[in-house]
Scaffold this motif. Structure first.
Motif, PDB file in Angstrom:
ATOM      1  N   TYR A 184      56.014  14.749  15.829  1.00  0.00           N
ATOM      2  CA  TYR A 184      57.108  14.921  14.884  1.00  0.00           C
ATOM      3  C   TYR A 184      57.527  16.386  14.793  1.00  0.00           C
ATOM      4  N   TYR A 225      59.596  17.490  17.795  1.00  0.00           N
ATOM      5  CA  TYR A 225      60.985  17.028  17.754  1.00  0.00           C
ATOM      6  C   TYR A 225      61.777  17.793  16.697  1.00  0.00           C
ATOM      7  N   ARG A 226      61.189  17.902  15.505  1.00  0.00           N
ATOM      8  CA  ARG A 226      61.907  18.583  14.422  1.00  0.00           C
ATOM      9  C   ARG A 226      62.247  20.013  14.819  1.00  0.00           C
ATOM     10  N   GLN A 255      65.270  20.565  16.860  1.00  0.00           N
ATOM     11  CA  GLN A 255      66.525  20.537  16.111  1.00  0.00           C
ATOM     12  C   GLN A 255      66.720  21.809  15.281  1.00  0.00           C
ATOM     13  N   GLU A 270      64.766  10.065  10.006  1.00  0.00           N
ATOM     14  CA  GLU A 270      64.893   8.997  10.996  1.00  0.00           C
ATOM     15  C   GLU A 270      63.811   9.121  12.063  1.00  0.00           C
ATOM     16  N   TYR A 271      63.589  10.325  12.549  1.00  0.00           N
ATOM     17  CA  TYR A 271      62.576  10.489  13.584  1.00  0.00           C
ATOM     18  C   TYR A 271      61.174  10.331  13.001  1.00  0.00           C
ATOM     19  N   HIS A 272      60.956  10.870  11.819  1.00  0.00           N
ATOM     20  CA  HIS A 272      59.662  10.739  11.138  1.00  0.00           C
ATOM     21  C   HIS A 272      59.306   9.265  10.965  1.00  0.00           C
ATOM     22  N   GLY A 310      60.766   6.712  12.419  1.00  0.00           N
ATOM     23  CA  GLY A 310      60.792   6.011  13.697  1.00  0.00           C
ATOM     24  C   GLY A 310      59.465   6.100  14.432  1.00  0.00           C
ATOM     25  N   LEU A 311      58.832   7.259  14.373  1.00  0.00           N
ATOM     26  CA  LEU A 311      57.517   7.407  14.984  1.00  0.00           C
ATOM     27  C   LEU A 311      56.496   6.501  14.303  1.00  0.00           C
TER      28      LEU A 311
END
Length: 477
Positions: free
Chosen positions: A88, A91-92, A95, A295-297, A299-300
């Motif tokens: 996470y 990815y964060r 961004q 969303e990514y948090h 989603g993982l």
């Protein structure tokens, strides 16, 4: 006292106004979901290019199931796993970190490089030569030197007599890199090459050919193709910036900045903490970025919990798959019969029976290894075999010997010329008799069952409240 009351009233009004502008659309397991979050998710998953678009009601149920699974993942503390945190954060940061370096900073770096380059070039400018070179080792004997000198002189005389420079460079130059381009070299600036080479090329006029001269690598003849001053910054800006971006200049600027902040804090803060603060700040002022992080948090977490509860659980539990197939055998049919076995090709009739005896008492999934170790244990190939679950049309030998098909024109594989005898062994099936015969379909069906029962249990476990009035205002306020 009146001022205190006024301040309290003002704060209350601000909070009330904010809550009214972004009301709660649903509450799942006690966690409020603001309308803005639901809209972000709905619009992103139903935008242009999405084939299977959902209306609000259809999407609401999907969204609730998604949130229920995330709640289960949080209860299982999957967000505390080191692997989750690392993925996470990676990815964060991808961004966040680009926002920590502005385009102006990249442009400033481009200007700095341009100014430094211009200073290095100075008034002498840039030159674009082409050359013909005959290599000569610094330890060459006098005889070798004389031979090279005579040869370069003969090339020079040919040029003076009208020979084409590019043609001679391609034929005779020993600098392979430039020779293929007719001797052309890139633009050169002062200090970039041997002094002996530079002294000659900067004294040539455009179109002029030098006499042969010696440098540490050998004898040269140079044709001056062009000369110029460095172009203005604005005309080179996009090229310099593009090269800097390719080189990763933003990462370099960010790394230097983070190191400076850490040094200034005397070790009281780390680079990771600086990025964390930037992330929190972005999420506060940028709603889209906030929900992108979320969303990514989530989603993982969704992937991990789904893998545990459904995907991996179904595909790895062979006993459960066998039981599922046994209990739902009637659901699995074929529109054509299958042949579960082997088509094999041997050199002698004795091997026809030998192959059958080798595998007839073994489970089907062990046939391949048994045949390999018995008949083809080394580089000598005694038999050729095709094993599988075949339908009509899959294998010419099985079509002919099992399904009694007569192909219009069957061309036997040339690799089988040394194995003239064809045979088959196995059984013809009207319907699957083992879950492995329809393995993928069984896995998918069992996964669907696990998904359905899991979601049903989550609905019972976690309370869901929907504010229908707010739901009606989605994308309409």
């Amino acid at each position: 006292m009146k001022r205190v009351l006024l301040l309290a009233y003002t704060l209350l009004a601000v909070v009330t106004s904010w809550s009214q502008s972004d009301p709660v659309v649903m509450t799942i397991n006690g966690v409020a979901v603001p309308r803005s979050e639901f809209e972000y998710s709905y619009n992103k998953n139903n935008g242009d290019g999405v084939i299977d678009k959902k209306n609000i009601d259809e999407y609401t149920d999907l969204f609730i199931i998604y949130k229920l699974k995330v709640a289960a993942a949080l209860d299982a503390k999957l967000d505390t796993m080191a692997s989750f945190k690392e993925e996470y954060t990676t990815y964060r940061n991808q961004q966040v970190t680009p926002t920590m370096v502005s385009d102006d900073e990249v442009l400033n770096e481009a200007h700095r490089i341009y100014d430094r380059t211009k200073e290095m070039i100075g008034p002498r400018g840039l030159v674009k030569p082409a050359h013909i070179v005959l290599e000569l080792d610094t330890k060459a004997s006098a005889q070798e030197q004389d031979k090279a000198k005579q040869r370069i002189d003969s090339i020079y005389q040919a040029l003076k007599s009208g020979a084409d420079f590019s043609t001679l460079a391609k034929q005779l130059s020993q600098d392979a890199g430039s020779a293929q381009n007719g001797g052309d070299l890139p633009w050169i600036m002062p200090g970039q090459t041997f002094k002996e080479f530079e002294d000659v090329i900067y004294n040539l006029q455009k179109g002029e050919i030098s006499q042969p001269f010696l440098t540490p690598v050998g004898y040269h003849i140079v044709l001056m193709k062009d000369k110029k001053q460095l172009e203005p910054f604005d005309s080179l800006k996009s090229t310099i910036v593009r090269q800097l971006e390719f080189r990763g200049i933003r990462d370099e600027i960010l790394k230097a900045r983070l190191n400076h902040i850490v040094e200034q804090s005397q070790g009281t803060i780390t680079s990771a903490e600086v990025i964390d603060k930037r992330s929190d700040s972005l999420a506060t002022v940028n709603e889209e970025m906030k929900y992108l992080f979320k969303e990514y948090h989530d989603g993982l977490l969704l992937y991990e919990i789904s893998n545990r509860e459904v995907w991996e659980k179904a595909s790895s539990d062979e006993g459960a798959l066998q039981a599922w197939f046994k209990n739902h055998r009637k659901d699995y049919t074929w529109d054509q019969p299958r042949y579960k076995g082997i088509a094999y090709h041997v050199k002698t009739k004795q091997d026809i029976k030998a192959v059958k005896n080798c595998v007839k008492r073994l489970p089907f999934d062990q046939w391949a290894e048994a045949l390999r170790s018995t008949f083809n244990p080394d580089s000598i190939i005694r038999i050729r075999v095709e094993k599988g679950l075949f339908k009509p049309g899959d294998n010419g030998t099985i079509d002919r010997m099992v399904f009694k098909m007569t192909p219009a024109s069957e061309v036997r594989d040339a690799s089988l010329n040394d194995y003239p005898i064809d045979a088959v062994f196995g059984k013809k099936l009207k319907r699957p008799d083992d879950y492995n015969d329809v393995c993928q379909q069984v896995i998918e069906d069992y996964q669907a069952y696990l998904e359905q029962t899991w979601v049903a249990s989550l609905r019972k476990r976690y309370p869901v409240e929907i504010n229908q009035e707010v739901l009606k205002t989605v994308n309409k306020h």
